[in-house]
Design a protein around this motif. Structure first.
Motif, PDB file in Angstrom:
ATOM      1  N   VAL A  16       0.844  -1.198   0.000  1.00 36.89           N
ATOM      2  CA  VAL A  16       0.000   0.000   0.000  1.00 36.89           C
ATOM      3  C   VAL A  16       0.880   1.248   0.000  1.00 36.89           C
ATOM      4  O   VAL A  16       0.590   2.228  -0.702  1.00 36.89           O
ATOM      5  CB  VAL A  16      -0.954  -0.007   1.210  1.00 36.89           C
ATOM      6  N   ASP A  17       1.962   1.227   0.770  1.00 36.57           N
ATOM      7  CA  ASP A  17       2.891   2.352   0.789  1.00 36.57           C
ATOM      8  C   ASP A  17       3.481   2.585  -0.603  1.00 36.57           C
ATOM      9  O   ASP A  17       3.553   3.727  -1.081  1.00 36.57           O
ATOM     10  CB  ASP A  17       3.995   2.079   1.800  1.00 36.57           C
ATOM     11  N   ARG A  18       3.871   1.500  -1.280  1.00 40.83           N
ATOM     12  CA  ARG A  18       4.426   1.606  -2.632  1.00 40.83           C
ATOM     13  C   ARG A  18       3.371   2.128  -3.608  1.00 40.83           C
ATOM     14  O   ARG A  18       3.666   2.964  -4.481  1.00 40.83           O
ATOM     15  CB  ARG A  18       4.949   0.251  -3.091  1.00 40.83           C
ATOM     16  N   ALA A  19       2.140   1.649  -3.467  1.00 39.63           N
ATOM     17  CA  ALA A  19       1.073   2.097  -4.359  1.00 39.63           C
ATOM     18  C   ALA A  19       0.760   3.569  -4.158  1.00 39.63           C
ATOM     19  O   ALA A  19       0.468   4.298  -5.119  1.00 39.63           O
ATOM     20  CB  ALA A  19      -0.186   1.253  -4.134  1.00 39.63           C
ATOM     21  N   ASP A  20       0.823   4.023  -2.907  1.00 38.28           N
ATOM     22  CA  ASP A  20       0.592   5.445  -2.651  1.00 38.28           C
ATOM     23  C   ASP A  20       1.654   6.298  -3.332  1.00 38.28           C
ATOM     24  O   ASP A  20       1.361   7.385  -3.839  1.00 38.28           O
ATOM     25  CB  ASP A  20       0.588   5.702  -1.146  1.00 38.28           C
ATOM     26  N   ASN A  21       2.877   5.807  -3.367  1.00 40.35           N
ATOM     27  CA  ASN A  21       3.945   6.547  -4.050  1.00 40.35           C
ATOM     28  C   ASN A  21       3.652   6.707  -5.544  1.00 40.35           C
ATOM     29  O   ASN A  21       4.203   7.607  -6.187  1.00 40.35           O
ATOM     30  CB  ASN A  21       5.288   5.837  -3.861  1.00 40.35           C
ATOM     31  N   GLU A  22       2.814   5.831  -6.079  1.00 45.49           N
ATOM     32  CA  GLU A  22       2.428   5.930  -7.484  1.00 45.49           C
ATOM     33  C   GLU A  22       1.077   6.611  -7.654  1.00 45.49           C
ATOM     34  O   GLU A  22       0.498   6.597  -8.741  1.00 45.49           O
ATOM     35  CB  GLU A  22       2.423   4.539  -8.117  1.00 45.49           C
ATOM     36  N   GLY A  23       0.559   7.169  -6.573  1.00 44.84           N
ATOM     37  CA  GLY A  23      -0.657   7.963  -6.649  1.00 44.84           C
ATOM     38  C   GLY A  23      -1.950   7.181  -6.649  1.00 44.84           C
ATOM     39  O   GLY A  23      -3.003   7.714  -7.023  1.00 44.84           O
ATOM     40  N   ALA A  24      -1.916   5.929  -6.206  1.00 39.80           N
ATOM     41  CA  ALA A  24      -3.123   5.093  -6.259  1.00 39.80           C
ATOM     42  C   ALA A  24      -4.187   5.578  -5.282  1.00 39.80           C
ATOM     43  O   ALA A  24      -3.886   5.980  -4.156  1.00 39.80           O
ATOM     44  CB  ALA A  24      -2.765   3.642  -5.966  1.00 39.80           C
ATOM     45  N   ASP A  25      -5.435   5.511  -5.727  1.00 40.57           N
ATOM     46  CA  ASP A  25      -6.590   5.765  -4.864  1.00 40.57           C
ATOM     47  C   ASP A  25      -7.122   4.474  -4.261  1.00 40.57           C
ATOM     48  O   ASP A  25      -7.735   4.488  -3.189  1.00 40.57           O
ATOM     49  CB  ASP A  25      -7.726   6.411  -5.673  1.00 40.57           C
ATOM     50  N   LEU A  26      -6.919   3.355  -4.966  1.00 38.59           N
ATOM     51  CA  LEU A  26      -7.426   2.045  -4.549  1.00 38.59           C
ATOM     52  C   LEU A  26      -6.347   1.016  -4.821  1.00 38.59           C
ATOM     53  O   LEU A  26      -5.735   1.005  -5.893  1.00 38.59           O
ATOM     54  CB  LEU A  26      -8.696   1.693  -5.338  1.00 38.59           C
ATOM     55  N   VAL A  27      -6.123   0.124  -3.834  1.00 34.90           N
ATOM     56  CA  VAL A  27      -5.173  -0.973  -3.983  1.00 34.90           C
ATOM     57  C   VAL A  27      -5.955  -2.281  -3.811  1.00 34.90           C
ATOM     58  O   VAL A  27      -6.721  -2.429  -2.850  1.00 34.90           O
ATOM     59  CB  VAL A  27      -4.033  -0.898  -2.957  1.00 34.90           C
TER      60      VAL A  27
END
Length: 289
Positions: free
Chosen positions: A40-51
């Protein structure tokens, strides 16, 4: 009435989705939560709204472990469908920190029954038992009860229909979500290594069938006979791949779900509004041999 008037209103804003392809440790929910928090931390770095994570990610898709240690593998949902298991706290905390949403596969006890479920961890850290797999498969039938109802998540102005693995093998499952107004079909799955052709065809077809986005997060890793090939991917409303993770590796497939692309596809390909309500009977014509 125009075709546009017969379709649900398209969202206004983009939705960035990350399909997480992460290996689980069978029966070790604590370790799997820690890895999920990292993804989730990595996905947030890519701007994700949903994982989105794969089927049974939290306990691992491993029937022997699920049968031997249900207390260690399962989480409990209360009468309102909320899960308060403290083992999920690291995931709640990272979600609250980043204000993202997570859909993650779990084994859930609710009202005395055991289900293969998708949990929604919302941006406030609440964990909802969002959907129970309706089409349970083979070995799963010994351990789990099939769900009786479809499920959706409303995330902002996006209506996301939910599915789990074998559900997506049935065109009518995704179609029910589309008829209900879904803009995308979000599936967590676990395809055994070697099943990639069917897996990829199913999810591309469900997207084109219903002219909506399809998101698939697949389990990866493990040992034979429970070794999984991943195949996480995001498909546009014509069934074209927008992002994917290579088989047998961990990673994130990240793509934007674009409302304009959704509207344009549905205007050009009108299967949803052209579908007949009743196909009638079936005439049989005998041909000589």
């Amino acid at each position: 009435m125009t075709a546009d008037e017969r379709l649900p209103q398209a969202p206004v804003t983009d939705l960035r989705v990350a399909a997480a392809q992460a290996a689980s440790v069978p029966g070790d929910l604590v370790a799997n939560v820690a890895k999920a928090a990292d993804f989730v931390d990595r996905a947030d770095n890519e701007g994700a709204d949903l994982v989105v994570f794969g089927e049974l990610y939290l306990p691992g898709y491993h029937p022997e472990s699920l049968a031997a240690d249900p207390d260690g593998c399962d989480v409990e949902a209360d009468g309102e469908g909320l899960v308060a298991d403290p083992r999920l706290d690291p995931l709640r905390q990272i979600v609250q920190h980043h204000h993202v949403s997570v859909l993650i596969g779990a084994s859930v006890r609710r009202a005395g029954k055991r289900h293969i479920s998708q949990l929604l961890v919302d941006k406030y850290g609440l964990v909802h038992d969002a959907y129970h797999k309706q089409q349970v498969w083979d070995e799963e039938r010994r351990l789990f009860t099939a769900g009786t109802d479809g499920g959706s998540v409303l995330l902002g102005d996006w209506h996301l229909g939910l599915g789990i693995c074998y559900d997506a093998c049935f065109p009518e499952h995704a179609r029910a979500a589309a008829v209900d107004g879904a803009h995308a079909y979000v599936v967590g799955g676990a395809y055994l290594a070697g099943g990639g052709h069917r897996r990829d065809l199913y999810h591309a077809a469900r997207a084109l069938d219903n002219t909506f986005y399809t998101v698939f997060a697949g389990a990866v890793g493990g040992e034979d006979p429970w070794r999984f090939g991943g195949g996480s991917a995001i498909y546009d409303p014509e069934g074209q791949v927008l992002a994917h993770v290579d088989e047998d590796t961990e990673g994130l497939a990240v793509a934007d779900l674009d409302p304009q692309r959704l509207s344009e596809t549905r205007a050009e390909h009108t299967m949803l509004v052209d579908r007949p309500g009743d196909l009638g009977g079936r005439n049989v014509t005998k041909a000589p041999m």
